[in-house]
Each structure stands twice: as structure tokens, then as C-alpha cells.
Design a protein around this motif. Structure first.
Motif, mmCIF file in Angstrom:
data_model
loop_
_atom_site.group_PDB
_atom_site.id
_atom_site.type_symbol
_atom_site.label_atom_id
_atom_site.label_comp_id
_atom_site.label_asym_id
_atom_site.label_seq_id
_atom_site.Cartn_x
_atom_site.Cartn_y
_atom_site.Cartn_z
ATOM 1 N N ASN A 473 -5.486 -36.914 16.513
ATOM 2 C CA ASN A 473 -6.152 -37.099 15.219
ATOM 3 C C ASN A 473 -7.410 -36.248 15.209
ATOM 4 O OD1 ASN A 473 -7.711 -37.978 13.023
ATOM 5 N ND2 ASN A 473 -6.909 -40.053 13.138
ATOM 6 N N ARG A 474 -7.361 -35.179 14.401
ATOM 7 C CA ARG A 474 -8.484 -34.242 14.379
ATOM 8 C C ARG A 474 -9.304 -34.372 13.088
ATOM 9 N NH1 ARG A 474 -4.331 -31.342 16.959
ATOM 10 N NH2 ARG A 474 -3.730 -30.049 15.157
ATOM 11 N N ALA A 475 -9.395 -35.574 12.559
ATOM 12 C CA ALA A 475 -10.231 -35.829 11.382
ATOM 13 C C ALA A 475 -11.652 -36.101 11.874
ATOM 14 C CB ALA A 475 -9.689 -37.013 10.593
ATOM 15 N N VAL A 476 -12.394 -35.026 12.149
ATOM 16 C CA VAL A 476 -13.696 -35.159 12.807
ATOM 17 C C VAL A 476 -14.823 -34.427 12.077
ATOM 18 C CG1 VAL A 476 -12.647 -35.462 15.089
ATOM 19 C CG2 VAL A 476 -13.217 -33.152 14.288
ATOM 20 N N SER A 477 -14.503 -33.650 11.048
ATOM 21 C CA SER A 477 -15.526 -32.811 10.416
ATOM 22 C C SER A 477 -16.194 -33.528 9.248
ATOM 23 C CB SER A 477 -14.900 -31.493 9.936
ATOM 24 O OG SER A 477 -14.256 -31.667 8.687
ATOM 25 N N HIS A 478 -17.086 -32.797 8.574
ATOM 26 C CA HIS A 478 -17.772 -33.332 7.397
ATOM 27 C C HIS A 478 -17.090 -32.910 6.092
ATOM 28 C CE1 HIS A 478 -20.994 -33.368 10.524
ATOM 29 N NE2 HIS A 478 -21.223 -34.549 9.997
#
Length: 587
Positions: A473-478
Motif C-alpha cells: 500500500n503506497r498511499a503515503v503522499s500529500h
């Protein structure tokens, strides 16, 4: 003359008589189907007017004609001239139209959404022998109204989907949407050939057709008893034995990921190399780390039933009806649940690069369209106010030198202030501060950012933070999209599209290029390449041709190798879609 000769002469004479006198008798022409079944066009159009303007539907059960008011006006303007049924000789055409409506299941939609059974029954009974002409005309007039209504509704569903995504996801969906209320609502009924029109509006993209075929495949196994595998915290690695391997083996066979012609072992308990390779494929097409180790994540995906797959496919067919790229030959696609950036040409993926997208709650990456027009080398980062409040303030609280270490400049009311004069309390209590991070190794945007038209300040960019590219799960940005291999993307965008090339980019951002001729050539061209598009070490690289970019959201699709892919619904958008779409879905 003998008796036999006389008899022969008589026979010949009779035959000639029949030929000359009976053969000249005029044949009775065969009656047309209209004459046979008593169809009169003028009487039919009187019935059609009655069907539109009077309560003609109470005897047909619980049906809904959504476009009835529009049809009343449409037919009235044409003096109630028949549109579909001008003669009973049109029966084959009507049959084909009804078949198209019945095939709505191929799109994951329920044919009863279009009153299919009522239409089909009316059609069959209207052509029965022995039916009184008055009753036949009455039934046919109702058939035409119902079928035209179905065609309008079906056409709208095919052209831009059952639902309007802008209403469904007001804050996160900004891809272009066809307005079904204002765009050619009655277009289907203004066609010279409605049948050809319906065939032409079918979604044409390869991804849509591949999902349709996969829907058929999973429907065939939808009723299979899919017993869940219980995970007991113990991972299964290659060569190990486990009583769970038999269930894993059975599921892989049903999913088409294990060939029983080459794998002869029945009810295996040892996790051998053949099963490991099948599990690696399963993990890859499910967006998991394809290490072959059967852990909790792999078990959870194996426990997803074919029925659940069918439901997911139907949801994504609807998403694909919202946005059809079949007429776009070359574009960049970001699929948020897959966390990938892809280059698409002629409906084929040339390559894919890992990406990071926005966090789930307040930082979701929105779905949108733009045109990539240039990218920025050695970019500065103007920090959004929201990130200042959420992250920068906390960083400054824990480390008074936080801003200095990361090469930030701070401005207040347009005037640069000393970092020594600023503390976390001041920064948190005022919106008058502007923070800019200078180019460098620690810049949040890395060495390159890709710019495209959009009102949200979103772009694709490099990043110094590499660890998240290894996450599932690479939902890490703004909200922006981080790209694992930005130079690969840049190289693709530059081809036949700029005076710059990949080696020039590398030199400009400080990466190593060994060829002395290339370095010498760039040194001679650098000033002209940067002229009018540079400030300090930052340089804009303009593309000759803009390239379309779509950021979209698909949780299922079929990849280039023909494998069905499934991803987590990272922003929990599927339940919202299912709740609203469920009444229209096939059983």
C-alpha cells in the motif's frame, strides 16, 4: 392407327390444352405479412398516440418509462408518425434490438432495468396468429414506446455510464464527464439505422472488452463452494509441508493459475516449486510482494470468492463507461489502486513504473485529466499551508534546526526572515508564512517534477524517500504522485518531443554520464537550452507536443499477459459505487 397410338395422342392433346389454357391463368400474389396479420399503419399510429398520452401501462405490470414525457413531445412534433414499427416486415430488426437490450448482462447490467421481459413478451405475443387486429395494434404501439424508452436509457448507460461520478464523488472525481441531460439525449431515436447506432456505441477499449470476457469466466464458477483457508500466523515457505496446501492447490486450479495436465500431484501437502511459481503469479496479479511465501495477505486474497470477483468486475465496467480512452492513441495513465504509472500506446502498455499516491483520508489523489507539457529539473518546493500545519510545525517542535537542515527559506509578508527568528509556535499560529525548499539532495520533489494542467497543484515527481516503493500500500503522499523511476518516464516523454535528451537531463541534475563527447556537446548547448526557462539551478524542459495524462481508479483489470488483476480499494470508493449502482446490476 393402333389403339395405343390413339391413347397417346389423346394424352398429348390434354397436356397441350392444360398448358395453353390453365398455364396462362394469372397467379394469385402472396399476401404480405401486414395483410396476413391485419396491420394498418394509420390505425397503428392512432394507437401509438393513445399509448403515449393515456394510461396504457397499468395492464403491463410494474414498469417505469423514464423518458415518457420526452417521448410525448418527440412524437407529437412528428405528428405521431411511427418510428420503429412502420410495417410488420421490420420484425427481424425489432428482434435484433431486443437482443441487444437482453445482452446488457454482458456489461454487468440487469436487462430488467430496460423492461426487457415485458418488451420480449409483448413482441412474442404481438406476432401470434389468431390475434385480433385491434389487439395487435394496441400491443405493438406499447411495444414501440417501451422499446424506444429502453433504447434511450441503454444508449445513455453505454455512452457515459449509469451514474454520474461527479455527483458520486464530488470532492475526488474530476475526469471529464459527458452530461447525459444535455448531450444528445434523443440522439438514438434520430438515427436512420438505430441498430447500427447501438452497435457503434458499445464501449470499445481493450480493457473493457477484456473485463467483459473475464466476467463471463467468473460467472461460470460463481457458485463454486469457496471454503476459506484459516491463517494461523505461521507462514508457509518453499519445501514446507502444511495441511493448507491442498486448499491452496484447489483454489489455484479453479482460478486457472495451475495446469493440472503438467502438475499431476493430487491433494498435495508439500509446498513444492511448481506451486511456489503459481503463488508468485497470484501474488503479482494481486499487487502483493511476489516472494512465494504464503502469509496472511496471500491467504486473504485466496479467500476472495469468485462471486466477489464478479461484483468487483461489474463496478469497474461502470468506471470504464465513465472514461473511454479508445480514441486516445498515446497517453500516460496513473491507476491509483495499482500504484503504477503506465505509458499507453494503441491500447497497449509499453512499461509501468511504481508510484506512490495520496494518503487515504485528507490527502487522496483525485482522479483527473491533464496534459503533460513540461518538466522541471532541480525544482524548488513551495510548501502548501496544510502541510506546514500538519508536518513542518511538528518537525520544528522536535528539532529547532529542522528547517535549516532541509534547506528551507521562510518569507513573511513577502520578506525573507531568518530561520533563527522562527519557532514552531509562531509558525502554527499564523498563515502569513511562506516556506520554500531549495533544490538539493533532500528536496521533497527530488530532482525532477512533471507538470500538467490542473487546478489542484498536483504533479508527478521524483522523491528522496525511497522506502515506500517497497510497500504494498503506497498511499503515503500529500496528493501528488511520486514516481520511482522518473528518468525512465522522462526518457519516454522526450523522444521526438524536445531539444533535450536523457543524457542532457542527467548532466543537468548531477547524475553521471561517462561519454566525454556527450558532456562536451551539452556544455556547448546548455545556455541555449536553458535560455528563457531557467532560474538559478532550476530549469524547465518544455515538450514540443503535449501528452495526455489520466489519473484514474480501477480495482480490477486484465493485464497484457491476459491475467485478471485485483487490487485493494485503497480509498474505500467501491462500497459507495456498489450502493448506488446495485439496482442496475445483473443478478
Amino acid at each position: 392407327m393402333s389403339n395405343k397410338s390413339k391413347q397417346f395422342a389423346v394424352v398429348i392433346t390434354l397436356l397441350l390444352f392444360c398448358f395453353l389454357f390453365l398455364g396462362c391463368e394469372e397467379k394469385v400474389p402472396e399476401k404480405s405479412i401486414d395483410e396476413q396479420l391485419g396491420f394498418d399503419l394509420k390505425l397503428y399510429e392512432i394507437n401509438l398516440k393513445d399509448a403515449l398520452n393515456n394510461n396504457a401501462w397499468s395492464t403491463l405490470g410494474n414498469i417505469k418509462i423514464e423518458s415518457l414525457d420526452s417521448l410525448k413531445s418527440f412524437y407529437a412534433a412528428k405528428n405521431y408518425n411511427a418510428l420503429l414499427i412502420k410495417t410488420l416486415a421490420s420484425k427481424p430488426m425489432l428482434d435484433s434490438l431486443i437482443a441487444i437490450i437482453g445482452n446488457a448482462e454482458k456489461h454487468g447490467l440487469n436487462p430488467e432495468r430496460y423492461n426487457y421481459s415485458t418488451i420480449k413478451n409483448l413482441f412474442a405475443s404481438s406476432f401470434k396468429n389468431g390475434l385480433q387486429p385491434e389487439q395487435r395494434l394496441k400491443q405493438l404501439s406499447r411495444l414501440e414506446v417501451l422499446l424506444i424508452d429502453a433504447i434511450i436509457k441503454y444508449s445513455s448507460d453505454m455512452r457515459h455510464g449509469v451514474l454520474n461520478p461527479r455527483m458520486l464523488y464530488e470532492k475526488t472525481h474530476f475526469l471529464p464527464v459527458n452530461d447525459s441531460l444535455n448531450t444528445k439525449f434523443l440522439e438514438p431515436v434520430n438515427q436512420n439505422n438505430i441498430l447500427l447506432y447501438l452497435e457503434n456505441i458499445q464501449p470499445k477499449s481493450k480493457i473493457y472488452k477484456d473485463l467483459q470476457n473475464t466476467l463471463v469466466r467468473f460467472r461460470k464458477i460463481e457458485s463454486v463452494d469457496w471454503q476459506p483457508i484459516i491463517f494461523t500466523d505461521k507462514k508457509i515457505e518453499a519445501g514446507q509441508s502444511s495441511d493448507k496446501i491442498t486448499e491452496v492447490y484447489k483454489k489455484l486450479i479453479i482460478l486457472g493459475l495451475l495446469d493440472t495436465l503438467t502438475y499431476k500431484t493430487k491433494d498435495p501437502v508439500v509446498y513444492d516449486s511448481v506451486l511456489v511459481n503459481s503463488i508468485k503469479t497470484f501474488q503479482r496479479i494481486n499487487g502483493l510482494v511476489d516472494d512465494g511465501v504464503i502469509g496472511k495477505g496471500t491467504i486473504e486474497r485466496l479467500n476472495i470468492t469468485p462471486k466477489q470477483y464478479v461484483e468487483k468486475i461489474k463496478l469497474n465496467l461502470e468506471r470504464l463507461r465513465w472514461s473511454d480512452y479508445s480514441d486516445t492513441t498515446k497517453y500516460i495513465l496513473v491507476n491509483i489502486p495499482d500504484f503504477k504509472v503506465m505509458a499507453i500506446e494503441n491500447q497497449k502498455s509499453l512499461f509501468e513504473i511504481k508510484a506512490c499516491a495520496g494518503r487515504k483520508n485528507n490527502w487522496q489523489t483525485v482522479t483527473m485529466y491533464g496534459q503533460l507539457s513540461y518538466f522541471v529539473l532541480n525544482p524548488t518546493w513551495s510548501v502548501p499551508k496544510s502541510i506546514i500545519k500538519e508536518e513542518i510545525v511538528n518537525g520544528l517542535r522536535s528539532d529547532s534546526s529542522y528547517l535549516k537542515k532541509r534547506n528551507f527559506r521562510v518569507y513573511k509578508a513577502g520578506q525573507r526572515i531568518s530561520l533563527d527568528e522562527l519557532n514552531a509556535k509562531d509558525l502554527a499560529s499564523s498563515n502569513s508564512y511562506t516556506l520554500i525548499q531549495d533544490p538539493g539532495a533532500g528536496n521533497a520533489l527530488g530532482k525532477i517534477k512533471f507538470m500538467f494542467t490542473n487546478p489542484f497543484g498536483i504533479y508527478l515527481h521524483d522523491t528522496p524517500t525511497r522506502a515506500p516503493f517497497g510497500y504494498v500500500n503506497r498511499a503515503v503522499s500529500h496528493g501528488c504522485v511520486r514516481v520511482e523511476k522518473p528518468m525512465q518516464l522522462a526518457d519516454y516523454l522526450l523522444k521526438d518531443n524536445s531539444k533535450w535528451n536523457l543524457d542532457f537531463l542527467k548532466i543537468e541534475i548531477g547524475q553521471k554520464v561517462d561519454d566525454p563527447e556527450i558532456k562536451s556537446k551539452f556544455a556547448s548547448l546548455r545556455d541555449s537550452l536553458r535560455k528563457g526557462s531557467s532560474y538559478g539551478v532550476t530549469t524547465e524542459v518544455k515538450l514540443t507536443k503535449k501528452i495526455p495524462l489520466f489519473i484514474n481508479y480501477y480495482t480490477t483489470w486484465v493485464d497484457e499477459d491476459g491475467f485478471f488483476n485485483y487490487r485493494d480499494d485503497v480509498y474505500s470508493r467501491d462500497p459507495i459505487l456498489l450502493e448506488n449502482l446495485k439496482p442496475a446490476l445483473s443478478k
